[in-house]
Design a protein around this motif. Structure first.
Motif, PDB file in Angstrom:
ATOM      1  N   HIS A  76       4.162  -0.069 -15.056  1.00 48.25           N
ATOM      2  CA  HIS A  76       5.273  -0.656 -15.812  1.00 48.25           C
ATOM      3  C   HIS A  76       4.915  -0.892 -17.283  1.00 48.25           C
ATOM      4  O   HIS A  76       5.707  -1.465 -18.012  1.00 48.25           O
ATOM      5  CB  HIS A  76       5.714  -1.986 -15.178  1.00 48.25           C
ATOM      6  N   GLU A  93       2.849  -2.540   0.120  1.00 49.91           N
ATOM      7  CA  GLU A  93       3.566  -2.124  -1.090  1.00 49.91           C
ATOM      8  C   GLU A  93       4.729  -3.082  -1.367  1.00 49.91           C
ATOM      9  O   GLU A  93       4.965  -3.488  -2.501  1.00 49.91           O
ATOM     10  CB  GLU A  93       4.092  -0.692  -0.892  1.00 49.91           C
ATOM     11  N   ARG A  94       5.423  -3.461  -0.275  1.00 47.01           N
ATOM     12  CA  ARG A  94       6.558  -4.398  -0.454  1.00 47.01           C
ATOM     13  C   ARG A  94       6.045  -5.749  -0.940  1.00 47.01           C
ATOM     14  O   ARG A  94       6.675  -6.398  -1.790  1.00 47.01           O
ATOM     15  CB  ARG A  94       7.309  -4.573   0.870  1.00 47.01           C
ATOM     16  N   ASP A 122      -3.469  -6.195  -1.668  1.00 45.97           N
ATOM     17  CA  ASP A 122      -2.242  -6.585  -2.379  1.00 45.97           C
ATOM     18  C   ASP A 122      -2.522  -6.656  -3.874  1.00 45.97           C
ATOM     19  O   ASP A 122      -1.724  -6.187  -4.691  1.00 45.97           O
ATOM     20  CB  ASP A 122      -1.763  -7.983  -1.954  1.00 45.97           C
ATOM     21  N   ILE A 140       0.934  -1.359  -9.950  1.00 47.77           N
ATOM     22  CA  ILE A 140       2.371  -1.321 -10.276  1.00 47.77           C
ATOM     23  C   ILE A 140       2.594  -1.855 -11.693  1.00 47.77           C
ATOM     24  O   ILE A 140       3.365  -1.289 -12.467  1.00 47.77           O
ATOM     25  CB  ILE A 140       3.198  -2.105  -9.226  1.00 47.77           C
ATOM     26  N   LEU A 180       5.164  -5.434  -4.587  1.00 48.97           N
ATOM     27  CA  LEU A 180       6.383  -5.346  -5.410  1.00 48.97           C
ATOM     28  C   LEU A 180       7.034  -6.718  -5.600  1.00 48.97           C
ATOM     29  O   LEU A 180       7.535  -7.031  -6.683  1.00 48.97           O
ATOM     30  CB  LEU A 180       7.383  -4.375  -4.769  1.00 48.97           C
ATOM     31  N   LYS A 181       7.002  -7.524  -4.555  1.00 51.72           N
ATOM     32  CA  LYS A 181       7.600  -8.868  -4.647  1.00 51.72           C
ATOM     33  C   LYS A 181       6.836  -9.726  -5.645  1.00 51.72           C
ATOM     34  O   LYS A 181       7.434 -10.476  -6.418  1.00 51.72           O
ATOM     35  CB  LYS A 181       7.596  -9.555  -3.280  1.00 51.72           C
ATOM     36  N   ILE A 234      -0.792  -4.641  -6.873  1.00 49.03           N
ATOM     37  CA  ILE A 234      -0.069  -5.361  -7.944  1.00 49.03           C
ATOM     38  C   ILE A 234      -0.535  -4.843  -9.305  1.00 49.03           C
ATOM     39  O   ILE A 234       0.286  -4.530 -10.182  1.00 49.03           O
ATOM     40  CB  ILE A 234      -0.322  -6.892  -7.822  1.00 49.03           C
ATOM     41  N   VAL A 274       5.052  -8.607  -8.158  1.00 44.89           N
ATOM     42  CA  VAL A 274       5.334  -8.030  -9.481  1.00 44.89           C
ATOM     43  C   VAL A 274       6.707  -8.513  -9.972  1.00 44.89           C
ATOM     44  O   VAL A 274       6.871  -8.905 -11.129  1.00 44.89           O
ATOM     45  CB  VAL A 274       5.268  -6.479  -9.420  1.00 44.89           C
ATOM     46  N   GLU A 275       7.672  -8.528  -9.071  1.00 48.71           N
ATOM     47  CA  GLU A 275       9.023  -8.980  -9.444  1.00 48.71           C
ATOM     48  C   GLU A 275       8.976 -10.403 -10.006  1.00 48.71           C
ATOM     49  O   GLU A 275       9.583 -10.696 -11.037  1.00 48.71           O
ATOM     50  CB  GLU A 275       9.871  -8.935  -8.172  1.00 48.71           C
TER      51      GLU A 275
END
Ligand SMILES: NC(=O)C1=CN([C@@H]2O[C@H](COP(=O)(O)OP(=O)(O)OC[C@H]3O[C@@H](n4cnc5c(N)ncnc54)[C@H](O)[C@@H]3O)[C@@H](O)[C@H]2O)[C@@H](O)CC1
Ligand SMILES: Nc1ncnc2c1ncn2[C@@H]1O[C@H](COP(=O)(O)OP(=O)(O)O)[C@@H](O)[C@H]1O
Ligand SMILES: [K+]
Length: 503
Positions: free
Chosen positions: A76, A30-31, A65, A72, A34-35, A69, A37-38
């Motif tokens: 958004h 998940e981390r 992953d 997420i 998220l990275k 992605i 996606v960021e």
């Protein structure tokens, strides 16, 4: 200086974090997602609804992953779509879980790559789990993705890049951006992987190296030049080191000039060039700061210097061979650092017994052709694993090996290796290796060995390679990659040091 890992080391770090530290695998995934996606959203600049993103996912955790992605991004407000490659029966537990979560959120799944035009394509087919050449359906898939328009982003590694060597395993995704997790993988530093990856971002996902194992492979970038101490205010030309450049032959005085220029650019106190008499006038005209020695009193020249460069432009004559042998032998006896370059290396290849003169104070600087002559291996074989080749020669000879190429690897005999991320194609110009030989000698003369902090011959050689590449980058800014010449690299080195030291 940053740690670089192989795929096996990365897998070890993953499982150490999961099994020994107890961080659940799905948390790390998940981390990681998220990275990515960021990074994607930095580019979207708030306009999420306009984005059409295709996440192409394999059956392993890299695919997991990718599915996370897509989910997420969907949450958004982006139009994200999943394409699932590979056999569903081969999905890892994490990948299955991600597919289930994405289904719960009703993230669209397509089985046709061309059902829409996408603004972004995310490659999550293979990461550090790629083990063999890509064939069949996967090959066709990656070829098709490469043909598609859109911004291309790779997750962890571009699929098809060997994470250890940078080799392309049959075919590889051509990324504009690669978001890699925890550590830069070696294959992202070495060509062609470095080119296939585009910009590389190393994202902290909560995986650290806490097993106590000593890191062995490092990448170096321009900011690492901060490690260089400033010149001592109370120094003099004697304390800043005396370099003896055994260089140049009939019709080859340019190599001696460039090597000496490289040394001067680092800030050394004095340079003396040992060269045939006919080179005296041109060298004194071009570089009056250098001393010229054309006598046969090699003993005296040797005693005068702190560090030697042996080889640029000396040719392959018997006289040249005698000189090289004399200086190598003396340097070993008196433990003076030596940079052995160009014809010095070709003579070493012809006289394998001279390997007895090598030790950890000697820096060998072969380009691929010289390396091939030294090792008997083909250039193709050497290029398939540059770090491995440099390490093998360092281990065999006990010397530091600087294997020069578009991406230069410096290896110490104890197994440490450094990959330089500086430099550019404008440096593929005659004489730039000669400048490097002088820069490397300058580093040894200017900075004393402190093995306690592992700041030894190998470390300063790697820093010298980095400095030479940064000097080349500076030259490219000033003159352009096409117009720059080797001498501009020496000027670039001096400018970089000025910048670093904030004079
Ligand atoms: N929990 C974890 O361990 C984490 C893993 N992460 C991700 O997981 C990736 C590694 O996952 P995996 O170890 O599952 O490996 P990958 O997902 O990279 O790929 C492994 C799968 O590909 C197959 N394969 C390998 N080479 C092939 C070829 N040439 N042709 C066809 N199939 C081939 C293997 O048999 C296996 O099924 C990392 O790169 C990273 O993206 C991240 O989510 C961080 C946390
Ligand atoms: N494409 C490139 N990108 C970065 N550096 C390069 C590239 N091509 C060459 N170099 C660097 O330029 C130097 C060339 O050295 P060498 O082959 O010995 O040249 P010469 O014998 O002409 O002096 C090496 O330091 C090498 O790493
Ligand atoms: K990938």
């Amino acid at each position: 200086m940053k740690q670089v890992v192989t795929c096996q080391e990365m897998k070890f770090c993953d499982s150490y974090t999961i099994e020994r530290m107890g961080v659940p695998s799905c948390v790390l995934m998940e981390r990681a997602a998220l990275k990515v996606v960021e990074e994607l959203e930095k580019r979207f600049a708030g306009e999420y609804k306009k984005q059409k993103i295709l996440c192409v996912c394999g059956s392993g955790n890299n695919g997991g992953d990718g599915v996370a992605i897509a989910r997420i991004l969907h949450q958004h407000g982006c139009q994200s779509t999943i394409y699932l490659a590979g056999n569903p029966d081969h999905r890892t537990e994490e990948m299955q879980r991600q597919c289930q979560i994405a289904a719960n959120y009703q993230v669209p799944v397509v089985n046709n790559l061309h059902s829409e035009e996408y603004t972004t394509i995310v490659d999550a087919i293979f990461g550090v789990g790629l083990t063999r050449e890509i064939k069949g359906e996967y090959r066709d898939l990656i070829a098709e993705l490469n043909e598609m328009s859109g911004w291309k982003v790779a997750v962890d590694l571009p699929s098809g890049v060997d994470g250890d060597t940078g080799a392309e395993l049959g075919i590889a995704f051509h990324a504009d951006l690669t978001v890699t997790f925890a550590f830069r993988k070696a294959g992202l530093c070495l060509y062609p992987g470095r080119k296939l990856a585009g910009q590389v971002i190393v994202a902290d996902v909560g995986i650290y190296r806490e097993d106590g194992a000593e890191p062995k492979l490092f990448s170096m970038e321009k900011s690492d030049l901060r490690e260089l101490p400033e010149k001592e205010a109370d120094g003099n030309k004697g304390t800043f080191g005396k370099i003896l450049a055994v260089a140049g032959s009939s019709g080859m005085c340019g190599a001696a000039f460039l090597s000496a220029s490289g040394a001067f650019a680092t800030g050394v106190g004095m340079v003396k060039i040992v060269t045939p008499e006919e080179n005296r006038i041109p060298l004194q005209t071009m570089l009056p700061e250098a001393m010229i020695s054309c006598t046969d009193d090699l003993e005296k020249d040797f005693d005068w210097c702190d560090v030697l460069v042996i080889g640029p432009g000396i040719g392959m004559t018997v006289k040249a061979a005698d000189k090289v042998q004399f200086f190598l032998k003396k340097a070993k006896q008196e433990k003076k650092p030596v940079v052995l370059d160009a014809d010095g290396l070709n003579l070493l290849a012809e006289n394998p017994k001279w390997k007895n003169y090598l030790d950890s104070h000697v820096i060998l600087t072969p380009h691929m052709g010289e390396m091939s002559r030294l090792t008997g291996k083909s250039i193709r074989e050497l290029k398939s694993d540059r770090a491995g080749a440099a390490r093998a020669l360092a281990a065999e000879t006990g010397a530091v090996c600087v294997l020069k190429d578009a991406c230069t690897v410096t290896a110490a005999p104890d197994g440490r290796a450094w990959i330089s991320l500086s430099g550019n194609a404008g440096m593929a110009t005659a004489g730039s290796g000669d400048v490097l030989s002088g820069v490397l000698a300058g580093m040894q003369a200017m900075y004393p060995e402190t093995p306690v902090e592992e700041k030894d011959t190998g470390f300063y050689a790697a820093l010298g390679v980095l400095l030479h590449g940064a000097g080349g980058d500076q030259a490219a800014v000033r003159k352009g990659m096409a117009g720059m010449k080797a001498g501009d690299i020496a000027c670039g080195v001096a400018e970089i040091l000025k910048e670093q030291q904030n004079f």
